[in-house]
Design a protein around this motif. Structure first.
Motif, PDB file in Angstrom:
ATOM      1  N   LEU A  73      53.279  45.888  51.964  1.00 18.13           N
ATOM      2  CA  LEU A  73      53.908  46.831  51.057  1.00 18.13           C
ATOM      3  C   LEU A  73      52.963  47.125  49.901  1.00 18.13           C
ATOM      4  O   LEU A  73      52.453  46.205  49.264  1.00 18.13           O
ATOM      5  CB  LEU A  73      55.220  46.261  50.505  1.00 18.13           C
ATOM      6  N   ILE A  74      52.748  48.396  49.645  1.00 12.27           N
ATOM      7  CA  ILE A  74      51.989  48.837  48.486  1.00 12.27           C
ATOM      8  C   ILE A  74      52.961  49.650  47.630  1.00 12.27           C
ATOM      9  O   ILE A  74      53.543  50.631  48.099  1.00 12.27           O
ATOM     10  CB  ILE A  74      50.769  49.686  48.890  1.00 12.27           C
ATOM     11  N   THR A  75      53.135  49.214  46.396  1.00 13.10           N
ATOM     12  CA  THR A  75      54.076  49.860  45.498  1.00 13.10           C
ATOM     13  C   THR A  75      53.314  50.660  44.452  1.00 13.10           C
ATOM     14  O   THR A  75      52.497  50.105  43.721  1.00 13.10           O
ATOM     15  CB  THR A  75      54.957  48.803  44.799  1.00 13.10           C
ATOM     16  N   LEU A  76      53.559  51.953  44.406  1.00 11.87           N
ATOM     17  CA  LEU A  76      53.000  52.827  43.385  1.00 11.87           C
ATOM     18  C   LEU A  76      54.097  53.146  42.375  1.00 11.87           C
ATOM     19  O   LEU A  76      55.260  52.792  42.596  1.00 11.87           O
ATOM     20  CB  LEU A  76      52.470  54.112  44.023  1.00 11.87           C
ATOM     21  N   SER A  77      53.780  53.834  41.319  1.00 12.29           N
ATOM     22  CA  SER A  77      54.810  54.142  40.323  1.00 12.29           C
ATOM     23  C   SER A  77      55.901  55.048  40.892  1.00 12.29           C
ATOM     24  O   SER A  77      57.055  54.933  40.501  1.00 12.29           O
ATOM     25  CB  SER A  77      54.193  54.769  39.071  1.00 12.29           C
ATOM     26  N   GLY A  78      55.553  55.914  41.845  1.00  9.61           N
ATOM     27  CA  GLY A  78      56.550  56.823  42.392  1.00  9.61           C
ATOM     28  C   GLY A  78      56.748  56.734  43.889  1.00  9.61           C
ATOM     29  O   GLY A  78      57.542  57.481  44.452  1.00  9.61           O
ATOM     30  N   GLN A  79      56.017  55.837  44.542  1.00 10.04           N
ATOM     31  CA  GLN A  79      56.091  55.759  46.009  1.00 10.04           C
ATOM     32  C   GLN A  79      56.005  54.317  46.491  1.00 10.04           C
ATOM     33  O   GLN A  79      55.470  53.445  45.797  1.00 10.04           O
ATOM     34  CB  GLN A  79      54.928  56.532  46.645  1.00 10.04           C
ATOM     35  N   TYR A  80      56.533  54.116  47.693  1.00  8.48           N
ATOM     36  CA  TYR A  80      56.294  52.898  48.462  1.00  8.48           C
ATOM     37  C   TYR A  80      55.440  53.296  49.651  1.00  8.48           C
ATOM     38  O   TYR A  80      55.676  54.346  50.265  1.00  8.48           O
ATOM     39  CB  TYR A  80      57.598  52.306  49.019  1.00  8.48           C
ATOM     40  N   HIS A  81      54.468  52.474  49.995  1.00  4.68           N
ATOM     41  CA  HIS A  81      53.683  52.662  51.206  1.00  4.68           C
ATOM     42  C   HIS A  81      53.880  51.408  52.039  1.00  4.68           C
ATOM     43  O   HIS A  81      53.542  50.307  51.591  1.00  4.68           O
ATOM     44  CB  HIS A  81      52.200  52.881  50.882  1.00  4.68           C
ATOM     45  N   LEU A  82      54.446  51.586  53.206  1.00  4.81           N
ATOM     46  CA  LEU A  82      54.810  50.481  54.076  1.00  4.81           C
ATOM     47  C   LEU A  82      53.970  50.528  55.344  1.00  4.81           C
ATOM     48  O   LEU A  82      53.907  51.563  56.010  1.00  4.81           O
ATOM     49  CB  LEU A  82      56.306  50.584  54.406  1.00  4.81           C
ATOM     50  N   ILE A  83      53.322  49.416  55.644  1.00 12.49           N
ATOM     51  CA  ILE A  83      52.485  49.287  56.837  1.00 12.49           C
ATOM     52  C   ILE A  83      53.120  48.219  57.715  1.00 12.49           C
ATOM     53  O   ILE A  83      53.267  47.070  57.294  1.00 12.49           O
ATOM     54  CB  ILE A  83      51.046  48.869  56.452  1.00 12.49           C
ATOM     55  N   ARG A  84      53.509  48.607  58.917  1.00 15.01           N
ATOM     56  CA  ARG A  84      54.170  47.683  59.855  1.00 15.01           C
ATOM     57  C   ARG A  84      53.273  47.475  61.060  1.00 15.01           C
ATOM     58  O   ARG A  84      53.064  48.400  61.865  1.00 15.01           O
ATOM     59  CB  ARG A  84      55.513  48.266  60.303  1.00 15.01           C
ATOM     60  N   LEU A  85      52.689  46.274  61.191  1.00 19.76           N
ATOM     61  CA  LEU A  85      51.834  45.979  62.335  1.00 19.76           C
ATOM     62  C   LEU A  85      52.690  45.815  63.582  1.00 19.76           C
ATOM     63  O   LEU A  85      53.758  45.200  63.540  1.00 19.76           O
ATOM     64  CB  LEU A  85      51.011  44.718  62.088  1.00 19.76           C
ATOM     65  N   LEU A  86      52.221  46.384  64.687  1.00 20.30           N
ATOM     66  CA  LEU A  86      52.948  46.294  65.945  1.00 20.30           C
ATOM     67  C   LEU A  86      52.403  45.108  66.722  1.00 20.30           C
ATOM     68  O   LEU A  86      51.187  44.872  66.753  1.00 20.30           O
ATOM     69  CB  LEU A  86      52.796  47.591  66.734  1.00 20.30           C
ATOM     70  N   THR A  87      53.294  44.383  67.361  1.00 18.82           N
ATOM     71  CA  THR A  87      52.894  43.124  67.984  1.00 18.82           C
ATOM     72  C   THR A  87      53.032  43.089  69.496  1.00 18.82           C
ATOM     73  O   THR A  87      52.612  42.121  70.114  1.00 18.82           O
ATOM     74  CB  THR A  87      53.713  41.957  67.393  1.00 18.82           C
ATOM     75  N   SER A  88      53.595  44.114  70.085  1.00 16.44           N
ATOM     76  CA  SER A  88      53.727  44.083  71.541  1.00 16.44           C
ATOM     77  C   SER A  88      52.340  44.145  72.181  1.00 16.44           C
ATOM     78  O   SER A  88      51.375  44.613  71.585  1.00 16.44           O
ATOM     79  CB  SER A  88      54.602  45.233  72.043  1.00 16.44           C
ATOM     80  N   ARG A  89      52.243  43.650  73.394  1.00 15.50           N
ATOM     81  CA  ARG A  89      50.958  43.557  74.089  1.00 15.50           C
ATOM     82  C   ARG A  89      50.270  44.914  74.210  1.00 15.50           C
ATOM     83  O   ARG A  89      49.070  45.038  73.995  1.00 15.50           O
ATOM     84  CB  ARG A  89      51.175  42.953  75.484  1.00 15.50           C
ATOM     85  N   ASP A  90      51.016  45.962  74.509  1.00 17.42           N
ATOM     86  CA  ASP A  90      50.417  47.291  74.684  1.00 17.42           C
ATOM     87  C   ASP A  90      50.157  48.005  73.357  1.00 17.42           C
ATOM     88  O   ASP A  90      49.542  49.062  73.336  1.00 17.42           O
ATOM     89  CB  ASP A  90      51.266  48.162  75.609  1.00 17.42           C
ATOM     90  N   ALA A  91      50.619  47.435  72.247  1.00 19.45           N
ATOM     91  CA  ALA A  91      50.427  48.077  70.949  1.00 19.45           C
ATOM     92  C   ALA A  91      49.510  47.254  70.038  1.00 19.45           C
ATOM     93  O   ALA A  91      49.448  47.499  68.847  1.00 19.45           O
ATOM     94  CB  ALA A  91      51.777  48.291  70.278  1.00 19.45           C
ATOM     95  N   ASN A  92      48.798  46.294  70.600  1.00 20.40           N
ATOM     96  CA  ASN A  92      47.906  45.468  69.802  1.00 20.40           C
ATOM     97  C   ASN A  92      46.845  46.342  69.121  1.00 20.40           C
ATOM     98  O   ASN A  92      46.238  47.185  69.757  1.00 20.40           O
ATOM     99  CB  ASN A  92      47.244  44.409  70.684  1.00 20.40           C
ATOM    100  N   GLY A  93      46.639  46.133  67.826  1.00 21.38           N
ATOM    101  CA  GLY A  93      45.672  46.932  67.085  1.00 21.38           C
ATOM    102  C   GLY A  93      46.265  48.192  66.484  1.00 21.38           C
ATOM    103  O   GLY A  93      45.542  49.014  65.940  1.00 21.38           O
ATOM    104  N   LEU A  94      47.589  48.342  66.544  1.00 26.01           N
ATOM    105  CA  LEU A  94      48.250  49.531  66.000  1.00 26.01           C
ATOM    106  C   LEU A  94      49.188  49.149  64.861  1.00 26.01           C
ATOM    107  O   LEU A  94      49.695  48.029  64.811  1.00 26.01           O
ATOM    108  CB  LEU A  94      49.069  50.245  67.085  1.00 26.01           C
ATOM    109  N   PHE A  95      49.392  50.109  63.960  1.00 28.62           N
ATOM    110  CA  PHE A  95      50.414  49.922  62.941  1.00 28.62           C
ATOM    111  C   PHE A  95      51.130  51.242  62.669  1.00 28.62           C
ATOM    112  O   PHE A  95      50.575  52.320  62.875  1.00 28.62           O
ATOM    113  CB  PHE A  95      49.862  49.317  61.645  1.00 28.62           C
ATOM    114  N   LEU A  96      52.380  51.105  62.241  1.00 28.30           N
ATOM    115  CA  LEU A  96      53.148  52.241  61.760  1.00 28.30           C
ATOM    116  C   LEU A  96      52.985  52.287  60.248  1.00 28.30           C
ATOM    117  O   LEU A  96      53.051  51.251  59.573  1.00 28.30           O
ATOM    118  CB  LEU A  96      54.631  52.084  62.097  1.00 28.30           C
TER     119      LEU A  96
END
Length: 123
Positions: A73-96
């Motif tokens: 989570l990165i919190t700015l004064s007016g925004q949140y930035h959320l990075i969700r790492l994906l853990t399934s085998r076919d999604a390794n190396g990806l994030f939302l």
């Protein structure tokens, strides 16, 4: 299971969403984006947040931590930035990646919904 397009559309429906992306953090490339605009370049944000993920993964390795990263989570004064790492085998190396307007977003609900979207994503 949902595909990339469906998952990004679901992420865009999260209350307060500004934009979302599915990102390959090995290359820094966005595999798909939704929202954003000329004021908020999601491809640029994807590339920049790749550096954040790589740095955190590297730090955890140096510390010998065996836990997996759920989200960042990165919190700015007016925004949140959320990075969700994906853990399934076919999604390794990806994030939302999800950018939220802080005044309209419920952070707890956004994290919950992004986890659900990530769990259902079939790449």
């Amino acid at each position: 299971m949902a595909n990339t397009e469906t998952s990004l559309k679901e992420a865009a429906q999260i209350e307060g969403a500004i934009g979302a992306a599915l990102v390959d953090y090995t290359s820094g490339m966005a595999l798909g984006t939704i929202g954003g605009g000329k004021e908020f370049d999601l491809n640029m944000a994807a590339a920049g947040n790749t550096d954040v993920v790589r740095a955190k993964v590297r730090t955890m390795e140096m510390l010998g931590l065996k836990d997996g990263i759920e989200d960042i989570l990165i919190t700015l004064s007016g925004q949140y930035h959320l990075i969700r790492l994906l853990t399934s085998r076919d999604a390794n190396g990806l994030f939302l990646y999800l950018a939220l307007d802080k005044s309209r977003a419920n952070l707890a609900m956004a994290r919950h919904q992004l986890k659900k979207i990530g769990d259902e994503l079939q790449v």
